[in-house]
Design a protein around this motif. Sequence first.
Motif, PDB file in Angstrom:
ATOM      1  N   ILE A  80       0.845  -1.207   0.000  1.00  0.00           N
ATOM      2  CA  ILE A  80       0.000   0.000   0.000  1.00  0.00           C
ATOM      3  C   ILE A  80       0.875   1.250   0.000  1.00  0.00           C
ATOM      4  CG2 ILE A  80      -1.570   1.396   1.430  1.00  0.00           C
ATOM      5  CD1 ILE A  80      -3.044  -1.160   2.119  1.00  0.00           C
ATOM      6  N   GLN A  81       1.942   1.232   0.775  1.00  0.00           N
ATOM      7  CA  GLN A  81       2.861   2.364   0.800  1.00  0.00           C
ATOM      8  C   GLN A  81       3.509   2.560  -0.574  1.00  0.00           C
ATOM      9  OE1 GLN A  81       5.948   2.085   3.750  1.00  0.00           O
ATOM     10  NE2 GLN A  81       6.643   4.185   3.423  1.00  0.00           N
ATOM     11  N   SER A 112       0.947   4.045  -2.838  1.00  0.00           N
ATOM     12  CA  SER A 112       0.749   5.447  -2.467  1.00  0.00           C
ATOM     13  C   SER A 112       1.864   6.327  -3.038  1.00  0.00           C
ATOM     14  CB  SER A 112       0.692   5.576  -0.945  1.00  0.00           C
ATOM     15  OG  SER A 112       0.603   6.920  -0.561  1.00  0.00           O
ATOM     16  N   GLU A 113       3.099   5.867  -2.948  1.00  0.00           N
ATOM     17  CA  GLU A 113       4.226   6.616  -3.511  1.00  0.00           C
ATOM     18  C   GLU A 113       4.120   6.699  -5.028  1.00  0.00           C
ATOM     19  OE1 GLU A 113       7.773   4.763  -1.981  1.00  0.00           O
ATOM     20  OE2 GLU A 113       7.280   5.321   0.085  1.00  0.00           O
ATOM     21  N   ILE A 128       1.335   6.675  -6.732  1.00  0.00           N
ATOM     22  CA  ILE A 128       0.247   7.623  -7.009  1.00  0.00           C
ATOM     23  C   ILE A 128       0.739   9.062  -6.856  1.00  0.00           C
ATOM     24  CG2 ILE A 128      -1.965   8.498  -6.130  1.00  0.00           C
ATOM     25  CD1 ILE A 128      -2.733   5.552  -5.596  1.00  0.00           C
ATOM     26  N   LYS A 129       1.535   9.312  -5.814  1.00  0.00           N
ATOM     27  CA  LYS A 129       2.089  10.659  -5.634  1.00  0.00           C
ATOM     28  C   LYS A 129       2.986  11.045  -6.812  1.00  0.00           C
ATOM     29  CE  LYS A 129       1.999  10.603  -0.584  1.00  0.00           C
ATOM     30  NZ  LYS A 129       2.792  10.487   0.632  1.00  0.00           N
TER      31      LYS A 129
END
Length: 161
Positions: free
Chosen positions: A32-33, A36-37, A39-40
């Motif tokens: 998930i992390q 998330s990275e 996506i950023k």
Amino acid sequence: MINKTSELSNSELLPICIEEVLDEYLNFLKRIQEISENIKELSRNLKSLSKEIQHLEEHLIEIKMIPIGKLFEELLHKVKEIAEESGKVIEIEIKGAEIKIDPSIFEALSQPFFHILRNIVQQGIEKPAGYIKINVKKKGRDIVIKIKNDLFPPEFSISDE
């Protein structure tokens, strides 16, 4: 092959299951992390791409624009012919000829400008000679066009809004 879990009692099996679930949960959080990275990073790239597209659009609009003096050339040629047919000599001065305008806007306005200039020649210039002064200025997003001679001082404002 011996199955170790079948040999273990329930009390021994529970810590192993909890450990496996915890490992899976930690792997899940790590994934998930990473997502998330990603996506950023994608968001940053999209913002950058959006700015580049906006810059490109502005550049394409600027390329399409034509100096208003170039657009007035054909129109003023016709007006001079009308003056000569009427036995008049006119001097035409354009200030701000370098100001750029969208050709489609000028095309839409060329007939009204022609009629105004023709009327100036026919009614506002007495024989044998006269002048027409065209002053083009840019004010913000507007273009102000002043056409005048001794008898005819109109002002027009063209906006792209």
